[in-house]
Scaffold this active site. Structure first.
Site, mmCIF file in Angstrom:
data_model
loop_
_atom_site.group_PDB
_atom_site.id
_atom_site.type_symbol
_atom_site.label_atom_id
_atom_site.label_comp_id
_atom_site.label_asym_id
_atom_site.label_seq_id
_atom_site.Cartn_x
_atom_site.Cartn_y
_atom_site.Cartn_z
ATOM 1 N N GLY A 65 8.118 10.722 10.850
ATOM 2 C CA GLY A 65 7.985 11.483 12.090
ATOM 3 C C GLY A 65 9.095 11.224 13.094
ATOM 4 O O GLY A 65 8.990 11.604 14.255
ATOM 5 N N GLU B 106 0.094 4.915 9.054
ATOM 6 C CA GLU B 106 -0.675 5.101 10.301
ATOM 7 C C GLU B 106 -2.044 4.420 10.191
ATOM 8 O O GLU B 106 -2.583 3.928 11.181
ATOM 9 C CB GLU B 106 -0.785 6.600 10.622
ATOM 10 C CG GLU B 106 0.547 7.125 11.153
ATOM 11 C CD GLU B 106 0.825 8.588 10.880
ATOM 12 O OE1 GLU B 106 -0.117 9.348 10.605
ATOM 13 O OE2 GLU B 106 2.016 8.966 10.933
ATOM 14 N N GLU C 247 7.210 5.094 1.765
ATOM 15 C CA GLU C 247 7.442 5.692 3.077
ATOM 16 C C GLU C 247 7.922 4.622 4.055
ATOM 17 O O GLU C 247 7.105 3.897 4.639
ATOM 18 C CB GLU C 247 6.147 6.299 3.613
ATOM 19 C CG GLU C 247 5.591 7.403 2.748
ATOM 20 C CD GLU C 247 4.705 8.329 3.561
ATOM 21 O OE1 GLU C 247 5.021 9.516 3.623
ATOM 22 O OE2 GLU C 247 3.719 7.855 4.143
ATOM 23 N N SER D 237 10.241 12.067 7.096
ATOM 24 C CA SER D 237 11.090 13.147 7.606
ATOM 25 C C SER D 237 11.748 13.972 6.499
ATOM 26 O O SER D 237 12.911 14.355 6.599
ATOM 27 C CB SER D 237 12.148 12.592 8.573
ATOM 28 O OG SER D 237 11.508 11.986 9.687
ATOM 29 N N HIS E 67 -1.862 4.871 4.107
ATOM 30 C CA HIS E 67 -0.794 5.469 4.915
ATOM 31 C C HIS E 67 -0.424 4.503 6.040
ATOM 32 O O HIS E 67 -1.291 3.804 6.579
ATOM 33 C CB HIS E 67 -1.248 6.816 5.492
ATOM 34 C CG HIS E 67 -0.120 7.578 6.109
ATOM 35 N ND1 HIS E 67 0.299 7.335 7.394
ATOM 36 C CD2 HIS E 67 0.704 8.530 5.602
ATOM 37 C CE1 HIS E 67 1.340 8.124 7.656
ATOM 38 N NE2 HIS E 67 1.598 8.864 6.579
ATOM 39 N N ASN F 281 0.775 15.912 4.026
ATOM 40 C CA ASN F 281 -0.232 15.174 4.786
ATOM 41 C C ASN F 281 -0.320 15.825 6.167
ATOM 42 O O ASN F 281 0.592 15.692 6.971
ATOM 43 C CB ASN F 281 0.208 13.701 4.896
ATOM 44 C CG ASN F 281 -0.691 12.902 5.810
ATOM 45 O OD1 ASN F 281 -1.796 13.338 6.152
ATOM 46 N ND2 ASN F 281 -0.224 11.737 6.234
ATOM 47 N N TRP F 282 -1.419 16.517 6.410
ATOM 48 C CA TRP F 282 -1.546 17.260 7.673
ATOM 49 C C TRP F 282 -1.923 16.364 8.854
ATOM 50 O O TRP F 282 -1.919 16.816 9.995
ATOM 51 C CB TRP F 282 -2.592 18.381 7.519
ATOM 52 C CG TRP F 282 -2.173 19.486 6.591
ATOM 53 C CD1 TRP F 282 -0.963 19.618 5.960
ATOM 54 C CD2 TRP F 282 -2.946 20.634 6.219
ATOM 55 N NE1 TRP F 282 -0.946 20.768 5.211
ATOM 56 C CE2 TRP F 282 -2.151 21.413 5.347
ATOM 57 C CE3 TRP F 282 -4.237 21.076 6.518
ATOM 58 C CZ2 TRP F 282 -2.605 22.606 4.779
ATOM 59 C CZ3 TRP F 282 -4.698 22.265 5.950
ATOM 60 C CH2 TRP F 282 -3.882 23.013 5.101
ATOM 61 N N LYS F 283 -2.281 15.140 8.585
ATOM 62 C CA LYS F 283 -2.689 14.195 9.649
ATOM 63 C C LYS F 283 -3.774 14.833 10.533
ATOM 64 O O LYS F 283 -4.609 15.558 10.020
ATOM 65 C CB LYS F 283 -1.465 13.754 10.454
ATOM 66 C CG LYS F 283 -0.317 13.292 9.560
ATOM 67 C CD LYS F 283 0.756 12.587 10.311
ATOM 68 C CE LYS F 283 1.886 12.248 9.354
ATOM 69 N NZ LYS F 283 2.880 11.383 9.939
ATOM 70 N N GLY G 102 4.982 15.025 6.016
ATOM 71 C CA GLY G 102 4.101 15.141 7.176
ATOM 72 C C GLY G 102 4.395 16.417 7.938
ATOM 73 O O GLY G 102 3.944 17.508 7.582
ATOM 74 N N GLY G 103 5.217 16.309 8.988
ATOM 75 C CA GLY G 103 5.494 17.423 9.896
ATOM 76 C C GLY G 103 5.855 18.733 9.200
ATOM 77 O O GLY G 103 5.333 19.801 9.558
HETATM 78 C C1 PEP Z 1 3.927 11.092 6.506
HETATM 79 O O1 PEP Z 1 3.152 11.116 7.423
HETATM 80 O O2 PEP Z 1 3.538 10.674 5.408
HETATM 81 C C2 PEP Z 1 5.291 11.547 6.736
HETATM 82 C C3 PEP Z 1 6.192 11.277 5.842
HETATM 83 O O3 PEP Z 1 5.549 12.235 7.910
HETATM 84 P P1 PEP Z 1 6.905 13.018 8.305
HETATM 85 O O4 PEP Z 1 7.291 13.850 7.101
HETATM 86 O O5 PEP Z 1 6.551 13.843 9.470
HETATM 87 O O6 PEP Z 1 7.940 11.984 8.587
#
Ligand code: PEP
Length: 252
Positions: free
Chosen positions: A172, A96, A166, A212, A94, A9-11, A233-234
């Site tokens: 994050g 967010e 999640e 993460s 998600h 997920n590039w956000k 994500g990251g």
């Molecule tokens: C996400 O945004 O779905 C996520 C899991 O982010 P991160 O891997 O950065 O925690």
């Protein structure tokens, strides 16, 4: 047999040219890999990424959709628009979207039903906040998010649904749920799916872990019985981090 499914997920990261370059690099490095691999760029980056992903095994998804087909919804994007770009996958719910944009379980359910009506494959995200976990509400929150999110979804439509667990406190933050805690939550989610659709559907449902995920922790997470993939994500923004995560999902 649940095929491992690794999604990035590039956000709100990656311009069209950056996204195209990343996907070209990923495509080279994950070629022939038998895990399912998906990336979800921001809307404006999607056309360049779709073009770059042509002929590769990388699936391109949207990070969100609107629950309507068209109309006066300024700033929104419909399933039909995405289909015109060749996109048939979407992340819905998600954390967010739930927290920053106040998306309710009912709205998320409307988006799930809309996406299914256009034959999209969906990653439906669920997960508790730290406050909810500490208040002993993990199962209550997951039950609500799964039961309301999937309201009106039929057993045969479940093959289009992946669930991503999640925990919000792990997104994050660099904090990861322990594999034991994550597996327990996944097993509980699978039991919720079994209650709704029966054991066979539950056994076939892919449940990703997100929060993460990194090359250093993916192996022990993926080794858990109920963890079938990752929503990243990251670490999905750099080929040198995302590729080892994908490789860990490869079937032996
Ligand atoms: C996400 O945004 O779905 C996520 C899991 O982010 P991160 O891997 O950065 O925690």
């Amino acid at each position: 047999m649940r095929i491992p499914y690794i999604a990035g997920n590039w956000k709100m990261n990656m311009t069209p040219s950056q996204g195209a370059a990343l996907v070209k690099e990923l495509a080279k490095q994950v070629k022939g890999c038998n895990a399912k691999v998906m990336v979800a760029p921001p809307f404006v980056t999607i056309p360049a990424v779709v073009e770059a992903a042509k002929g590769t095994n990388i699936i391109v998804a949207a990070q969100n959709i609107n629950e309507h087909d068209s109309g006066a919804y300024t700033g929104e994007v419909s399933c039909e628009m995405l289909m015109d770009l060749g996109v048939g996958n979407v992340i819905i719910g998600h954390s967010e979207r739930r927290i920053i944009y106040k998306e309710s379980d009912e709205l998320i359910n409307a988006k799930v039903l809309k996406a299914l009506s256009h034959n999209f494959d969906i990653v439906l995200c669920v997960g508790e906040t730290l406050e909810e976990r500490e208040a002993g509400k993990l199962e209550e929150v997951l039950s609500r998010q799964v039961n309301v999110g999937l309201k009106g979804v039929t057993a045969s439509q479940m093959s289009a649904i992946t669930i991503a667990y999640e925990p919000v406190w792990a997104i994050g933050t660099g904090k990861t749920a322990t594999p034991e805690d994550a597996n327990k939550a996944h097993a509980f989610i699978r039991s919720l799916v079994a209650n709704l659709y029966g054991k066979k559907v539950a056994e076939e449902t892919i449940i990703q872990y997100g929060g993460s995920v990194k090359p250093s922790n993916v192996k022990e997470l993926m080794a858990c019985e109920h963890i079938d993939g990752a929503l990243v994500g990251g670490a999905s923004l750099k080929a040198e981090q995302f590729v080892p995560i994908v490789r860990c999902g490869v079937l032996e």
